[in-house]
Design a protein around this motif. Structure first.
Motif, PDB file in Angstrom:
ATOM      1  N   GLU A 182      36.419 -46.830 -28.275  1.00  0.00           N
ATOM      2  CA  GLU A 182      35.856 -47.384 -29.504  1.00  0.00           C
ATOM      3  C   GLU A 182      36.531 -48.695 -29.901  1.00  0.00           C
ATOM      4  O   GLU A 182      35.950 -49.502 -30.647  1.00  0.00           O
ATOM      5  CB  GLU A 182      35.994 -46.381 -30.659  1.00  0.00           C
ATOM      6  N   ALA A 183      37.753 -48.924 -29.401  1.00  0.00           N
ATOM      7  CA  ALA A 183      38.483 -50.148 -29.764  1.00  0.00           C
ATOM      8  C   ALA A 183      37.747 -51.398 -29.300  1.00  0.00           C
ATOM      9  O   ALA A 183      37.884 -52.468 -29.912  1.00  0.00           O
ATOM     10  CB  ALA A 183      39.886 -50.110 -29.158  1.00  0.00           C
ATOM     11  N   PHE A 184      36.939 -51.260 -28.244  1.00  0.00           N
ATOM     12  CA  PHE A 184      36.250 -52.434 -27.706  1.00  0.00           C
ATOM     13  C   PHE A 184      35.093 -52.885 -28.597  1.00  0.00           C
ATOM     14  O   PHE A 184      34.592 -53.989 -28.435  1.00  0.00           O
ATOM     15  CB  PHE A 184      35.758 -52.146 -26.282  1.00  0.00           C
ATOM     16  N   ALA A 185      34.704 -52.051 -29.547  1.00  0.00           N
ATOM     17  CA  ALA A 185      33.683 -52.448 -30.516  1.00  0.00           C
ATOM     18  C   ALA A 185      34.300 -53.215 -31.680  1.00  0.00           C
ATOM     19  O   ALA A 185      33.583 -53.900 -32.428  1.00  0.00           O
ATOM     20  CB  ALA A 185      32.937 -51.215 -31.037  1.00  0.00           C
ATOM     21  N   LYS A 186      35.622 -53.118 -31.850  1.00  0.00           N
ATOM     22  CA  LYS A 186      36.294 -53.737 -32.993  1.00  0.00           C
ATOM     23  C   LYS A 186      37.161 -54.923 -32.583  1.00  0.00           C
ATOM     24  O   LYS A 186      37.113 -55.984 -33.207  1.00  0.00           O
ATOM     25  CB  LYS A 186      37.165 -52.686 -33.703  1.00  0.00           C
ATOM     26  N   GLU A 187      37.967 -54.723 -31.542  1.00  0.00           N
ATOM     27  CA  GLU A 187      38.874 -55.782 -31.102  1.00  0.00           C
ATOM     28  C   GLU A 187      38.108 -56.913 -30.408  1.00  0.00           C
ATOM     29  O   GLU A 187      37.040 -56.706 -29.837  1.00  0.00           O
ATOM     30  CB  GLU A 187      39.913 -55.218 -30.124  1.00  0.00           C
ATOM     31  N   SER A 188      38.660 -58.115 -30.468  1.00  0.00           N
ATOM     32  CA  SER A 188      38.067 -59.248 -29.753  1.00  0.00           C
ATOM     33  C   SER A 188      38.063 -58.936 -28.259  1.00  0.00           C
ATOM     34  O   SER A 188      39.109 -58.643 -27.675  1.00  0.00           O
ATOM     35  CB  SER A 188      38.872 -60.525 -30.014  1.00  0.00           C
ATOM     36  N   TYR A 189      36.886 -58.995 -27.671  1.00  0.00           N
ATOM     37  CA  TYR A 189      36.723 -58.583 -26.272  1.00  0.00           C
ATOM     38  C   TYR A 189      36.441 -59.792 -25.397  1.00  0.00           C
ATOM     39  O   TYR A 189      35.601 -60.638 -25.722  1.00  0.00           O
ATOM     40  CB  TYR A 189      35.588 -57.571 -26.153  1.00  0.00           C
ATOM     41  N   ILE A 190      37.147 -59.876 -24.267  1.00  0.00           N
ATOM     42  CA  ILE A 190      36.931 -60.939 -23.293  1.00  0.00           C
ATOM     43  C   ILE A 190      36.095 -60.367 -22.155  1.00  0.00           C
ATOM     44  O   ILE A 190      36.564 -59.526 -21.383  1.00  0.00           O
ATOM     45  CB  ILE A 190      38.270 -61.491 -22.785  1.00  0.00           C
ATOM     46  N   ASP A 191      34.864 -60.811 -22.070  1.00  0.00           N
ATOM     47  CA  ASP A 191      33.895 -60.259 -21.119  1.00  0.00           C
ATOM     48  C   ASP A 191      33.975 -61.022 -19.802  1.00  0.00           C
ATOM     49  O   ASP A 191      33.956 -62.259 -19.784  1.00  0.00           O
ATOM     50  CB  ASP A 191      32.490 -60.366 -21.711  1.00  0.00           C
ATOM     51  N   SER A 192      34.062 -60.294 -18.708  1.00  0.00           N
ATOM     52  CA  SER A 192      34.129 -60.914 -17.380  1.00  0.00           C
ATOM     53  C   SER A 192      32.790 -60.829 -16.667  1.00  0.00           C
ATOM     54  O   SER A 192      32.145 -59.779 -16.661  1.00  0.00           O
ATOM     55  CB  SER A 192      35.200 -60.218 -16.521  1.00  0.00           C
ATOM     56  N   ASN A 193      32.365 -61.944 -16.076  1.00  0.00           N
ATOM     57  CA  ASN A 193      31.166 -61.995 -15.227  1.00  0.00           C
ATOM     58  C   ASN A 193      29.923 -61.432 -15.915  1.00  0.00           C
ATOM     59  O   ASN A 193      29.283 -60.493 -15.414  1.00  0.00           O
ATOM     60  CB  ASN A 193      31.429 -61.239 -13.918  1.00  0.00           C
TER      61      ASN A 193
END
Length: 305
Positions: A182-193
């Motif tokens: 669930e943290a990936f919905a809140k924290e700034s996420y760096i998306d690869s490819n």
């Protein structure tokens, strides 16, 4: 349809250049152009769009590509079968891998194969799983080591690899034993490819998570650097993470998420490909028997979870 003209067409499309195709196939550019003109006259419509920046397939050509590739495959099959009848083993096996960890394992298999069939060439390439799966389906590759995709027909599992979080060393979550998905919905996420259907995207979709994407990168190394700089958190599978260095914590997900890595192959591959696949299966059976069926996986350090 003449097979050599069909090969020239595919080469021109892949090289995006008449001149490059001519150089690769040993023709003059005008010779390739004449072959394309003859093909277009034969089928009754244009096959290539010619621009200053290069050539590309017309919509009509794209419709015919599966049949054209099958024609080339059948011609290769005939030539290889004839050579086998004469007591020779010839041909080319094309292999792709999305995971560099498996090159050592493939190299050992290729070495053994070359001792038995020195006349068969091997071509290796790399890429992302979704890209390589598509190439296998379109006869551009015989065999590929990839993560599982729903559209795969032929599949031999090798291992389950954990998906892990990349966390900046000074991030508040860096000292945790694991990172909730669930943290990936809140924290700034760096998306690869983002242009590919990646393992990261499939895991987040499976968990029902819409990530808070702040930065997108076409290179996982660049994503790692962005994480190290404290610009956000990342996601990747452990096999692609374990050898990286820097101020980044590699932490398991909660709940644990894994991807299945295995081999996909085209059931209609050429004779050379089938010979290699038969040898590969025998080697895999021997490894699994000696390893109590634990699966085939590269030697990696203990998973941090």
């Amino acid at each position: 349809m003449d097979v050599e003209k069909a090969r020239a067409l595919i080469c021109a499309m892949e090289e995006k250049s008449i001149s490059a195709a001519a150089e690769k196939l040993g023709y003059t550019p005008s010779g390739i152009s004449r072959m394309m003109a003859a093909l277009e006259e034969e089928v009754g419509f244009h096959l290539l769009i010619r621009r200053k920046e290069g050539v590309s397939a017309t919509a009509e050509c794209r419709q015919m590509l599966p049949v054209i590739r099958e024609l080339i495959r059948c011609d290769d099959e005939c030539l290889q079968m004839a050579a086998r009848i004469r007591g020779m083993e010839v041909g080319t096996v094309t292999i792709g891998s999305a995971y560099s960890e498996y090159y050592r394992w493939l190299a050992a298999g290729i070495k053994k194969f070359h001792q038995l069939y020195p006349g068969i060439q091997i071509e290796l390439s790399s890429g992302y799983s979704s890209e390589l799966v598509e190439k296998v389906k379109n006869h551009k590759l015989d065999i590929a080591v990839v993560s599982h995709r729903d559209e795969i027909d032929e599949w031999i599992p090798l291992c389950q690899d954990p998906v892990v979080a990349w966390i900046p060393a000074d991030h508040p979550l860096a000292d945790e034993k694991g990172i909730p998905v669930e943290a990936f919905a809140k924290e700034s996420y760096i998306d690869s490819n983002p242009e590919y259907v990646t393992d990261n995207a499939l895991i987040l979709e499976k968990c029902g998570i819409t990530p808070n994407i702040q930065i997108q990168s076409k290179d996982s190394h660049a994503s790692w650097q962005m994480v190290e700089a404290g610009l956000g958190i990342g996601l990747n599978n452990y096999m692609n993470s374990k050898d990286r260095t820097g101020d980044v914590r590699i932490l398991p997900l909660i709940p644990e998420q894994t991807i299945e890595i295995g081999i996909t192959y085209n059931r209609e591959m050429t004779l050379a490909g089938r010979i290699f696949m038969e040898q590969l299966k025998k080697d895999m059976e021997a490894i699994c028997l000696s390893d109590s069926g634990a699966g085939i996986r590269p030697s990696v350090p203990a998973y941090p979870g």
